[in-house]
Design an enzyme around this catalytic site. Sequence first.
Site, PDB file in Angstrom:
ATOM      1  N   GLU A 143       0.816  -1.213   0.000  1.00  0.00           N
ATOM      2  CA  GLU A 143       0.000   0.000   0.000  1.00  0.00           C
ATOM      3  C   GLU A 143       0.853   1.268   0.000  1.00  0.00           C
ATOM      4  O   GLU A 143       0.540   2.248  -0.683  1.00  0.00           O
ATOM      5  CB  GLU A 143      -0.929  -0.009   1.214  1.00  0.00           C
ATOM      6  N   GLU A 188      -9.578   5.692  -0.180  1.00  0.00           N
ATOM      7  CA  GLU A 188      -9.141   4.295  -0.230  1.00  0.00           C
ATOM      8  C   GLU A 188      -9.264   3.836  -1.680  1.00  0.00           C
ATOM      9  O   GLU A 188     -10.355   3.548  -2.176  1.00  0.00           O
ATOM     10  CB  GLU A 188     -10.004   3.429   0.690  1.00  0.00           C
TER      11      GLU A 188
END
Length: 235
Positions: A24, A142
């Site tokens: 991420e 996100e």
Amino acid sequence: MLKVWIDAGHGGKDPGAVANGIQEKDIALKVSLGIKERLEETYEDVQVLLSRSTDVFLELRDRTAKANAAGADVLVSIHCNAGGGKGGFESFRYTSASQNSIKLQETLHKAIMSKLGGIDRGQKSKNLHMVRESRMPAVLTENLFVDVVADADCLKQASVIKTIIEGHVLGIAAYLGLTSKLMEVQPVKPRDINIVSKWAETAWRDMSERGYFDGQRPGSPITREEVAVLLSRIL
């Protein structure tokens, strides 16, 4: 000069969500750097400040403290998701968000979805540090799921990363009302070849009356054959 604070989530010893060969922290940094480049390149009077521009670890309190001290006008924290079943995109504001944060979320979320498409998981609120401790309108995005194969495959494509960047840039620019550096190009109106230009009216009329021209199509380009005919008439 408006200040935009872009927070690349995680970093350094904190990789964030990890799956399918993706960390991420890497995606968050790519997107953040891209947003800075595109915003400053495309719009007037905007400065983009970053929590991090390299793979380093920062405490959450340090991120918001720096953004607050800089007097940023908006904050956007960039993340990827995990554990979401079918995947998709979602955004978060604080549970007791200001009206400006709500407006920022709405504008940003719609702009990103208009570019990215796919599954829209909605505009949500949550007690997250980055949106709670920021003194300016703040949103956390996100951007797809690293543990959903279809999303992970997308995140490995440069074109998808570019699309995510463009969505963020459009949303931030729309919220702040930024002015583009690119001047709008006005289409050129085709000329009517049957109408003589004002500056040539007298000469055109005189030469037509003398028989050198036939008085038609004054605005038309001339061919080599027509030049030969004109010279013959003059001689």
